[in-house]
Design a protein around this motif. Structure first.
Motif, PDB file in Angstrom:
ATOM      1  N   MET A 417      81.280 126.014 120.728  1.00 24.69           N
ATOM      2  CA  MET A 417      80.609 126.170 120.155  1.00 24.69           C
ATOM      3  C   MET A 417      80.307 125.799 119.446  1.00 24.69           C
ATOM      4  O   MET A 417      79.387 125.840 118.110  1.00 24.69           O
ATOM      5  N   GLU A 418      81.739 125.329 118.772  1.00 24.31           N
ATOM      6  CA  GLU A 418      82.808 125.045 117.556  1.00 24.31           C
ATOM      7  C   GLU A 418      81.710 123.671 117.307  1.00 24.31           C
ATOM      8  O   GLU A 418      81.410 123.073 115.939  1.00 24.31           O
ATOM      9  N   ASN A 419      81.606 123.434 118.330  1.00 22.58           N
ATOM     10  CA  ASN A 419      80.677 121.204 117.647  1.00 22.58           C
ATOM     11  C   ASN A 419      79.314 121.462 118.628  1.00 22.58           C
ATOM     12  O   ASN A 419      79.153 120.963 118.786  1.00 22.58           O
ATOM     13  N   ARG A 420      78.472 122.507 117.968  1.00 25.70           N
ATOM     14  CA  ARG A 420      77.263 122.962 118.002  1.00 25.70           C
ATOM     15  C   ARG A 420      76.495 121.899 117.572  1.00 25.70           C
ATOM     16  O   ARG A 420      75.378 121.216 118.516  1.00 25.70           O
ATOM     17  N   ASP A 421      77.055 121.455 116.692  1.00 18.67           N
ATOM     18  CA  ASP A 421      75.897 120.429 116.120  1.00 18.67           C
ATOM     19  C   ASP A 421      75.332 119.216 116.612  1.00 18.67           C
ATOM     20  O   ASP A 421      75.498 118.108 116.524  1.00 18.67           O
ATOM     21  N   MET A 422      76.525 118.896 118.189  1.00 21.32           N
ATOM     22  CA  MET A 422      76.425 117.871 118.886  1.00 21.32           C
ATOM     23  C   MET A 422      75.850 117.688 119.723  1.00 21.32           C
ATOM     24  O   MET A 422      75.714 117.282 120.375  1.00 21.32           O
TER      25      MET A 422
END
Length: 438
Positions: A417-422
Motif C-alpha cells: 500500500m505504501e508504494n501505491r504509486d508504483m
DNA sequence: GATGCCGGGGT
DNA sequence: ACCCCGGCATC
C-alpha cells in the motif's frame, strides 16, 4: 415518422381526414375557416401552433374519443399503465399484472391464464381481424393507429383554444411535458412512443367485428344483432354484454411482426399451449356471455388461425419487455464471445436472433437457477423483483465470467500500500491488474 | 480482514 | 479517457 409528416405541414384537409373524430361540427367549421386561415397571418401562426401540438401529443399514446363511462375507465387504466411503464421502454405495456403474481407463476401461466386473460385470450382471437368481415360504413370504423393519434390533438386547439389547452383529463402532465419540450425544440431523447390502442370486439356469434370505439361497437350490436334502430339513448345497455375491449399495442405488434415474425412460431409455440380455448372474459364484471352458449368460441375461432397466433406474441412481448431489457444485454454476448458460462448451455441450440434467445431462455434456465443464486443474491440489484428473477440466470453467466481471483501477485501485494504509486493503473483503480496478469 | 476486481459515478 | 470508490467474492 409521422412527426415529420405533420411538421412539414401537410395540407389541412389531409389531416382532417386522418382524424375522423367526434366533433364533426368543429371539423366542418375548421374546414370552412381553412380558407381564411391560409391568408390571415395571425391565424396562421395559430395553426402552426396547432400543428406543433399535434406533433406533441401524437408522440404519446392517448386514447381517443371516449364516449362511454367504461371507456373512460379503460382510459384511466391505460393511462396508469402508460405512466408506470414510461420509465422503461415504452414498449412495455404490461397488463395489470402484479409483480408477485409474475413471480410466483411461471411465464406460461401468466400468459395463458390468470390476470392476463382479459386481454390476451379474448382479444387474441379477433383483434387481428378488425379489418374483417362486416363493414357497414361506420363513422368510427377502425382506423390505423396513426390517424388515431393524429386526430386527437385536434380536439385540443379546437375545444380549448390556442394556449396550453386542456389536454385529456388523464394525461395532462404527459401532454404538457412533451408539449413544452417540443415547443422549445429540446432534443430530449425520447424513447419510442407509446401506441396503445383500445379496440372493441363484437362477441356475437359469427361476428368478429372490431371497432375502435365503444360507441361504434355498441351501435353495431344494437343495430345489427339486436335489431334496434333507436339511438343510443334508448338502449338498455344490453349491448355491453356483446362486446369486449381489446387492448393492443401497435408498437409491439409492429415489432413483433417485423422482428419476431420469422421466429415467432417457435417462440410462440411454448406459451400458447393453454389448450383450453378460454372464452373471452372481457372486462365485463360478471362476464356475461352472449346468449349463444355453445358457440362462444366461434367469435374468435374465426380469426384464430395464423394471425391470432401472433397476437399473443405482442402481448408476451409486452410483458417481457422488462425481461428483454434485463436479459438481452447478456444473451447477446453469450452468443458472441463469452460462452464461458455454463449457464449458456441452455442457449446453445439457438443460434438465431438474439431476441428469441433472450425470450426463450428464461423459462429454461429459470427454475434451476433462481433458487441457487449464490450470485444473484449478492448482486442485490434494486430493480423490480420480476427483473431480478428474470435476469438471474444470465447473471449467473456474468458471475461465472467474472475473473476468478488471480493466482499471481498483484501490484498491491508486490509493492504494498505504501508504494501505491508504483502500482499499475488498473490496480490503482481497483481494476483487474494489468501488470501481473495470470 | 486483506485482496482482487466489477460496476458505476464523477470529471 | 481518466480517476475513484462501493461492494462483492475470494483468500
Amino acid at each position: 415518422m409521422h412527426v415529420n409528416f405533420t411538421l412539414n405541414g401537410a395540407p389541412e384537409g389531409q389531416k382532417m381526414e386522418g382524424g375522423c373524430l367526434s366533433p364533426e361540427a368543429v371539423e366542418e367549421q375548421r374546414l370552412a375557416d381553412g380558407k381564411r386561415l391560409s391568408r390571415d397571418p395571425d391565424t396562421r401562426s395559430v395553426s402552426l401552433l396547432e400543428q406543433k401540438r399535434k406533433v406533441v401529443s401524437s408522440s404519446i399514446d392517448v386514447p381517443h374519443a371516449r364516449r362511454s363511462e367504461e371507456e373512460v375507465d379503460m382510459d384511466k387504466v391505460t393511462a396508469a399503465m402508460v405512466l408506470t411503464s414510461l420509465s422503461t421502454s415504452p414498449l412495455v405495456r404490461s397488463p395489470p399484472v402484479k409483480v408477485s403474481e409474475a413471480l410466483s407463476g411461471s411465464w406460461k401461466d401468466n400468459g395463458s391464464a390468470g390476470p392476463f386473460t382479459p386481454s390476451s385470450n379474448s382479444s387474441s382471437g379477433g383483434y387481428w381481424s378488425w379489418s374483417a368481415p362486416s363493414d357497414q360504413s361506420n363513422p368510427s370504423t377502425p382506423s390505423p393507429p396513426l390517424s388515431a393519434d393524429s386526430f386527437k390533438p385536434f380536439r385540443v386547439p379546437s375545444l380549448g383554444g390556442v394556449g396550453p389547452g386542456p389536454a385529456g383529463p388523464e394525461d395532462p402532465s404527459l401532454d404538457e411535458q412533451d408539449g413544452s419540450s417540443l415547443l422549445f425544440d429540446e432534443p430530449i431523447p425520447r424513447k419510442r412512443k407509446n401506441s396503445m390502442k383500445v379496440m372493441f370486439k363484437c362477441l356475437w356469434k359469427n361476428c368478429g367485428k372490431v371497432l375502435s370505439t365503444a360507441a361504434g361497437i355498441q351501435r353495431h350490436i344494437r343495430t345489427i344483432h339486436l335489431g334496434r334502430n333507436c339511438d343510443s339513448d334508448c338502449s338498455d345497455g344490453e349491448e355491453d354484454f356483446y362486446y369486449t375491449e381489446i387492448k393492443l399495442n401497435t408498437d409491439s405488434v409492429a415489432e413483433g411482426l417485423s422482428s419476431l415474425s420469422p421466429v415467432s412460431p417457435s417462440v410462440l409455440s411454448p406459451p400458447p399451449p393453454p389448450p383450453s380455448p378460454l372464452p373471452p372474459l372481457g372486462q365485463l364484471p360478471d362476464s356475461h356471455r352472449p346468449q349463444q352458449p355453445p358457440d362462444t368460441k366461434e367469435p374468435h375461432a374465426g380469426g384464430t388461425t395464423p394471425l391470432s397466433r401472433s397476437a399473443p406474441s405482442a402481448l408476451y412481448l409486452i410483458h417481457t419487455d422488462h425481461a428483454y431489457q434485463a436479459t438481452a444485454p447478456v444473451s447477446i454476448p453469450s452468443s458472441g464471445s463469452n460462452l464461458a458460462g455454463s449457464a449458456c448451455t441452455s442457449f446453445t441450440p439457438t443460434n438465431s436472433s438474439s431476441f428469441s434467445i433472450s425470450w426463450q431462455s428464461p423459462p429454461v434456465t429459470f427454475t434451476g437457477n433462481t433458487v441457487s443464486p449464490s450470485k444473484s443474491q449478492g448482486f442485490g440489484e434494486q430493480r423490480s423483483q420480476t427483473i431480478a428473477v428474470l435476469s438471474s440466470p444470465p447473471r449467473a453467466t456474468t458471475a461465472l465470467s467474472r475473473k476468478v481471483r488471480g493466482e499471481g501477485k498483484k501490484c498491491r501485494k508486490v509493492y504494498g500500500m505504501e508504494n501505491r504509486d508504483m502500482w499499475c493503473t488498473a490496480c490503482r483503480w481497483k481494476k483487474a491488474c494489468q501488470r501481473f496478469t495470470d
